[in-house]
Design a protein around this motif. Sequence first.
Motif, PDB file in Angstrom:
ATOM      1  N   PHE A 210      66.759  40.216  80.223  1.00  0.00           N
ATOM      2  CA  PHE A 210      67.045  41.643  80.038  1.00  0.00           C
ATOM      3  C   PHE A 210      66.154  42.474  80.952  1.00  0.00           C
ATOM      4  O   PHE A 210      66.624  43.390  81.629  1.00  0.00           O
ATOM      5  N   HIS A 211      64.880  42.149  80.977  1.00  0.00           N
ATOM      6  CA  HIS A 211      63.937  42.966  81.733  1.00  0.00           C
ATOM      7  C   HIS A 211      64.231  42.943  83.230  1.00  0.00           C
ATOM      8  O   HIS A 211      64.168  43.985  83.899  1.00  0.00           O
ATOM      9  N   HIS A 212      64.557  41.787  83.776  1.00  0.00           N
ATOM     10  CA  HIS A 212      64.837  41.733  85.202  1.00  0.00           C
ATOM     11  C   HIS A 212      66.200  42.333  85.537  1.00  0.00           C
ATOM     12  O   HIS A 212      66.434  42.742  86.674  1.00  0.00           O
ATOM     13  N   THR A 213      67.085  42.386  84.546  1.00  0.00           N
ATOM     14  CA  THR A 213      68.383  43.019  84.758  1.00  0.00           C
ATOM     15  C   THR A 213      68.276  44.534  84.641  1.00  0.00           C
ATOM     16  O   THR A 213      68.912  45.276  85.410  1.00  0.00           O
ATOM     17  N   PHE A 214      67.457  45.003  83.703  1.00  0.00           N
ATOM     18  CA  PHE A 214      67.260  46.439  83.482  1.00  0.00           C
ATOM     19  C   PHE A 214      65.759  46.751  83.474  1.00  0.00           C
ATOM     20  O   PHE A 214      65.194  47.071  82.421  1.00  0.00           O
ATOM     21  N   PRO A 215      65.083  46.666  84.608  1.00  0.00           N
ATOM     22  CA  PRO A 215      63.616  46.786  84.633  1.00  0.00           C
ATOM     23  C   PRO A 215      63.078  48.160  84.245  1.00  0.00           C
ATOM     24  O   PRO A 215      61.901  48.287  83.904  1.00  0.00           O
ATOM     25  N   PHE A 216      63.920  49.186  84.253  1.00  0.00           N
ATOM     26  CA  PHE A 216      63.454  50.533  83.918  1.00  0.00           C
ATOM     27  C   PHE A 216      63.408  50.791  82.414  1.00  0.00           C
ATOM     28  O   PHE A 216      62.844  51.792  81.979  1.00  0.00           O
ATOM     29  N   ASP A 217      63.985  49.919  81.607  1.00  0.00           N
ATOM     30  CA  ASP A 217      64.056  50.118  80.164  1.00  0.00           C
ATOM     31  C   ASP A 217      62.681  49.917  79.534  1.00  0.00           C
ATOM     32  O   ASP A 217      62.067  48.861  79.681  1.00  0.00           O
ATOM     33  N   TYR A 218      62.198  50.928  78.805  1.00  0.00           N
ATOM     34  CA  TYR A 218      60.836  50.884  78.269  1.00  0.00           C
ATOM     35  C   TYR A 218      60.634  49.781  77.243  1.00  0.00           C
ATOM     36  O   TYR A 218      59.512  49.299  77.038  1.00  0.00           O
ATOM     37  N   ALA A 219      61.720  49.356  76.571  1.00  0.00           N
ATOM     38  CA  ALA A 219      61.597  48.367  75.503  1.00  0.00           C
ATOM     39  C   ALA A 219      61.662  46.929  76.011  1.00  0.00           C
ATOM     40  O   ALA A 219      61.320  46.003  75.277  1.00  0.00           O
ATOM     41  N   THR A 220      62.113  46.729  77.231  1.00  0.00           N
ATOM     42  CA  THR A 220      62.325  45.412  77.845  1.00  0.00           C
ATOM     43  C   THR A 220      63.194  44.504  76.976  1.00  0.00           C
ATOM     44  O   THR A 220      63.139  43.283  77.092  1.00  0.00           O
ATOM     45  N   SER A 221      63.996  45.089  76.115  1.00  0.00           N
ATOM     46  CA  SER A 221      64.850  44.326  75.213  1.00  0.00           C
ATOM     47  C   SER A 221      65.850  45.278  74.572  1.00  0.00           C
ATOM     48  O   SER A 221      65.564  46.467  74.421  1.00  0.00           O
ATOM     49  N   GLU A 222      67.003  44.757  74.188  1.00  0.00           N
ATOM     50  CA  GLU A 222      67.971  45.606  73.487  1.00  0.00           C
ATOM     51  C   GLU A 222      67.756  45.569  71.983  1.00  0.00           C
ATOM     52  O   GLU A 222      68.458  46.243  71.240  1.00  0.00           O
ATOM     53  N   PHE A 223      66.764  44.797  71.520  1.00  0.00           N
ATOM     54  CA  PHE A 223      66.560  44.595  70.083  1.00  0.00           C
ATOM     55  C   PHE A 223      65.456  45.455  69.500  1.00  0.00           C
ATOM     56  O   PHE A 223      64.944  45.170  68.419  1.00  0.00           O
ATOM     57  N   GLY A 224      65.048  46.496  70.219  1.00  0.00           N
ATOM     58  CA  GLY A 224      64.054  47.407  69.679  1.00  0.00           C
ATOM     59  C   GLY A 224      62.716  46.744  69.414  1.00  0.00           C
ATOM     60  O   GLY A 224      62.141  46.099  70.288  1.00  0.00           O
ATOM     61  N   MET A 225      62.223  46.876  68.176  1.00  0.00           N
ATOM     62  CA  MET A 225      60.896  46.382  67.826  1.00  0.00           C
ATOM     63  C   MET A 225      60.881  44.916  67.403  1.00  0.00           C
ATOM     64  O   MET A 225      59.828  44.379  67.089  1.00  0.00           O
ATOM     65  N   LYS A 226      62.005  44.246  67.382  1.00  0.00           N
ATOM     66  CA  LYS A 226      62.072  42.852  66.964  1.00  0.00           C
ATOM     67  C   LYS A 226      61.282  41.965  67.927  1.00  0.00           C
ATOM     68  O   LYS A 226      61.578  41.910  69.112  1.00  0.00           O
TER      69      LYS A 226
END
Length: 269
Positions: A210-226
């Motif tokens: 996820f992170h390398h696909t969307f590196p700008f996303d602050y959560a580095t994951s689509e699962f929030g705090m999990k």
Amino acid sequence: MFCVCISNLSFPPALLCFLLSALGITAGAHRLWSHKSYRASTPLRIFLALANSMAFQNDIYEWARDHRVHHKYSETDADPHNAVRGFFFAHIGWLLVRKHPDVIEKGQKLELTDLKADKIVMFQRRYYKLSVVLLCFLVPMLVPWYFWGESLWVGYFIPGLMRYALVLNATWLVNSAAHMWGNRPYDKNINPSENRFVAFSAIGEGFHNFHHTFPFDYATSEFGMKLNITTAFIDLMCYLGLAQERKRVSREVIVSRAQRTGDGSHKTG
């Protein structure tokens, strides 16, 4: 008796130092300064810079520079910890040899004016060695000794050296294990993978496909705090008014990308 002493008195400060120094890397050098995925207030930036010195993994400027090179030239000779060269090289070997000339060349061509203009980053860089001695070793050793009578020997080896080694290896696993083992629900054409063990040990940095696909996303994951203490920390800072402008990729873009380039393991439900 010695083991009881260690478990009762040294584990809490060791755990606290682990979390603080890990946040200095994950929420600080990585998500804030390398990717600019959210904005932090001056007090939070100072805190993260101090925590980064406790982690002792190169100063923020050098860490962010090398990480930007890693993303732009991932799995090539210009990647500082190129995982194609094997687990050992990606994990620790890259620190035991001179940098490949491509790493230096590409790093010199990066746009780093934001880091150079950041007074906190450059102040930490100027006094980095002193800050490491104080925060990575002396504080973890002296605080347990002064406040509850722990021996200096135990304070040095448990909250100090043992904690330092654990944080180092947790970070290195992101470069090694998370580039080799796991599923690739967002982009099957790259090596970075979703690795839950790494996510747990590196307080949220193991959702690497996820992170390398969307590196700008602050959560580095689509699962929030999990399995993502770092995301929870940033969310808390936003709630307290110490951070803002968290960048996030939309659910629609995630699903579309997974369907187009993923390995089929993405769950849309």
